[in-house]
Write an enzyme that holds these catalytic residues in place. Structure first.
Site, PDB file in Angstrom:
ATOM      1  N   ILE A 186      73.526  20.811  48.079  1.00 26.47           N
ATOM      2  CA  ILE A 186      72.720  20.371  49.492  1.00 26.47           C
ATOM      3  C   ILE A 186      72.536  19.020  49.513  1.00 26.47           C
ATOM      4  O   ILE A 186      72.045  18.527  50.830  1.00 26.47           O
ATOM      5  CB  ILE A 186      71.073  21.161  49.346  1.00 26.47           C
ATOM      6  CG1 ILE A 186      70.598  20.493  47.873  1.00 26.47           C
ATOM      7  CG2 ILE A 186      71.388  22.565  49.316  1.00 26.47           C
ATOM      8  CD1 ILE A 186      69.151  20.964  48.179  1.00 26.47           C
ATOM      9  N   GLY A 189      74.166  31.341  41.607  1.00 20.27           N
ATOM     10  CA  GLY A 189      74.078  32.455  42.770  1.00 20.27           C
ATOM     11  C   GLY A 189      75.501  33.174  42.863  1.00 20.27           C
ATOM     12  O   GLY A 189      76.119  33.261  42.041  1.00 20.27           O
ATOM     13  N   ASN A 228      68.671  17.575  40.487  1.00 19.68           N
ATOM     14  CA  ASN A 228      68.935  18.670  41.545  1.00 19.68           C
ATOM     15  C   ASN A 228      67.897  19.076  42.536  1.00 19.68           C
ATOM     16  O   ASN A 228      68.368  19.337  43.641  1.00 19.68           O
ATOM     17  CB  ASN A 228      69.432  20.123  40.541  1.00 19.68           C
ATOM     18  CG  ASN A 228      69.923  21.099  41.413  1.00 19.68           C
ATOM     19  OD1 ASN A 228      71.015  21.227  41.598  1.00 19.68           O
ATOM     20  ND2 ASN A 228      69.040  21.871  41.674  1.00 19.68           N
ATOM     21  N   ASN A 275      54.629  34.914  41.014  1.00 17.94           N
ATOM     22  CA  ASN A 275      55.988  35.236  40.356  1.00 17.94           C
ATOM     23  C   ASN A 275      56.730  36.608  40.914  1.00 17.94           C
ATOM     24  O   ASN A 275      56.213  37.714  41.166  1.00 17.94           O
ATOM     25  CB  ASN A 275      55.534  36.191  38.832  1.00 17.94           C
ATOM     26  CG  ASN A 275      55.300  35.031  37.855  1.00 17.94           C
ATOM     27  OD1 ASN A 275      54.492  34.308  37.913  1.00 17.94           O
ATOM     28  ND2 ASN A 275      55.974  35.207  36.908  1.00 17.94           N
ATOM     29  N   TYR A 301      59.784  21.247  36.087  1.00 21.52           N
ATOM     30  CA  TYR A 301      59.985  22.144  37.328  1.00 21.52           C
ATOM     31  C   TYR A 301      59.097  22.138  38.400  1.00 21.52           C
ATOM     32  O   TYR A 301      59.114  21.788  39.824  1.00 21.52           O
ATOM     33  CB  TYR A 301      60.142  23.742  36.916  1.00 21.52           C
ATOM     34  CG  TYR A 301      60.330  24.773  38.066  1.00 21.52           C
ATOM     35  CD1 TYR A 301      61.147  24.797  38.980  1.00 21.52           C
ATOM     36  CD2 TYR A 301      59.354  25.486  38.084  1.00 21.52           C
ATOM     37  CE1 TYR A 301      61.318  25.436  40.000  1.00 21.52           C
ATOM     38  CE2 TYR A 301      59.240  26.603  39.171  1.00 21.52           C
ATOM     39  CZ  TYR A 301      60.220  26.697  40.070  1.00 21.52           C
ATOM     40  OH  TYR A 301      60.219  27.259  41.394  1.00 21.52           O
TER      41      TYR A 301
END
Length: 331
Positions: free
Chosen positions: A52, A36, A92, A170, A141
């Site tokens: 997080i 980010g 993650n 998308n 994912y």
């Protein structure tokens, strides 16, 4: 009361923060800033740098702010990378989220808007895809996001955390000041525009022998501003005692890779060189949304539904900020 936004410095997160602030919301962001950009966020909002899944950090945030709800974006999002390194993705996206949710439940936060994905469906059995389509992801994912969906379902039964899981198709396009700036960049539309700008020699087309009209994968592109609006609607739905739901977000229109390239040529008035490469592992051939539930449940509708609008907004942002968030500009 404040809204905790995880991954708020990312592409969709930063645009959503922009829209939330425009509606007067009090925002707190937690982000490890791995992919980010701190400069994508206003300087006058609290930003906690960290994972997080850092329980101490989440406990600190809950202690220092009156958190009403969480909008959870934070995740790694590259399909190809997830195939090459599934352990990193599950650690993650799944394990860290488990820690986050546990601390939210302990802190008596009762609402979450979760950034899920159409990748949970896998190769479509019919199209357009609705929310009851079987879920059999093609890549780690998608599996990680599906694990979190199942986690939310089970936690709600025992702990009362209500949620709306938004299954994006998308994401693309840009607002006036915020757009797509990834390193590396894996998404089609920015890479096509980089080829038009001369920042890359060609655009790679990964496979042209899929079972689609022109042989290239077909995707449903939804403008990032429309996605941001859906998060606001989902949050207000939960505030009005809405029951937990999973909801598709898409335009209901599919465009092939070649159609996107032709649209980019039209928008940019530039030549774009194309190179066909082998297909990527984990890429379904066809993903198009049935978004009727989002319209009925949340009152959501797309304001920027045409591919020309989506590509045009991205083109305007990349031209205004050719170095992305490395450009020094006032947001």
């Amino acid at each position: 009361m404040a809204v905790l936004v995880t991954g708020g410095s990312g592409y969709i997160g930063s645009v959503t923060v922009e829209r939330l602030r425009a509606t007067g919301e009090d925002i707190v962001v937690v982000d490890d800033l791995f992919r980010g950009h701190r400069s994508a966020l206003p300087s006058n909002i609290p930003v906690y740098k960290g994972k997080i899944g850092d329980r101490n950090l989440i406990q600190r945030i809950l202690k220092e702010h009156s958190i009403e709800a969480c909008i959870h974006f934070a995740a790694l999002t590259y399909v190809g990378e997830s195939v090459k390194n599934p352990l990193m993705y599950h650690q993650n996206n799944t394990v860290q989220t488990l820690n986050l949710i546990e601390e939210l439940v302990r802190g008596k936060v009762e609402m979450m808007v979760f950034s899920s994905t159409a990748a949970t469906y896998g190769e479509p059995k019919y199209s357009p895809l609705d929310e009851i389509h079987p879920q059999n992801p093609e890549n780690p994912y998608g599996w990680g996001k599906l694990f979190v969906e199942k986690l939310l379902e089970s936690i709600q039964l025992s702990n009362g955390l209500r949620y709306v899981g938004l299954r994006y198709f998308n994401a693309a396009g840009a607002s006036e000041k915020r757009g797509e700036d990834h390193t590396p960049e894996s998404h089609l539309i920015p890479n096509v525009l980089f080829a038009a700008m001369g920042r890359r020699p060609h655009i790679s087309v990964f496979g042209d022998n899929y079972n689609t009209p022109d042989g290239t994968p077909v995707r449903d592109y939804v403008h990032v501003m429309d996605l941001a609006e859906a998060h606001i609607l989902a949050l207000n739905y939960l505030r009005n005692d809405g029951a937990s739901e999973f909801v598709n977000l898409g335009n209901g229109k599919g465009y092939s890779v070649y159609e996107v390239i032709e649209t980019a040529k039209s928008v940019t008035k530039r030549k774009i060189s194309v190179k066909v490469e082998p297909p990527r592992a984990g890429d379904p051939s066809f993903l198009v949304a049935n978004a009727a539930k989002a319209k009925k449940l949340l009152g959501w509708k797309t304001e920027f539904g045409e591919l020309e609008q989506i590509v045009g907004s991205a083109w305007a942002w990349h031209n205004k900020y050719p170095n992305g968030y490395r450009d020094n500009y006032d947001i």
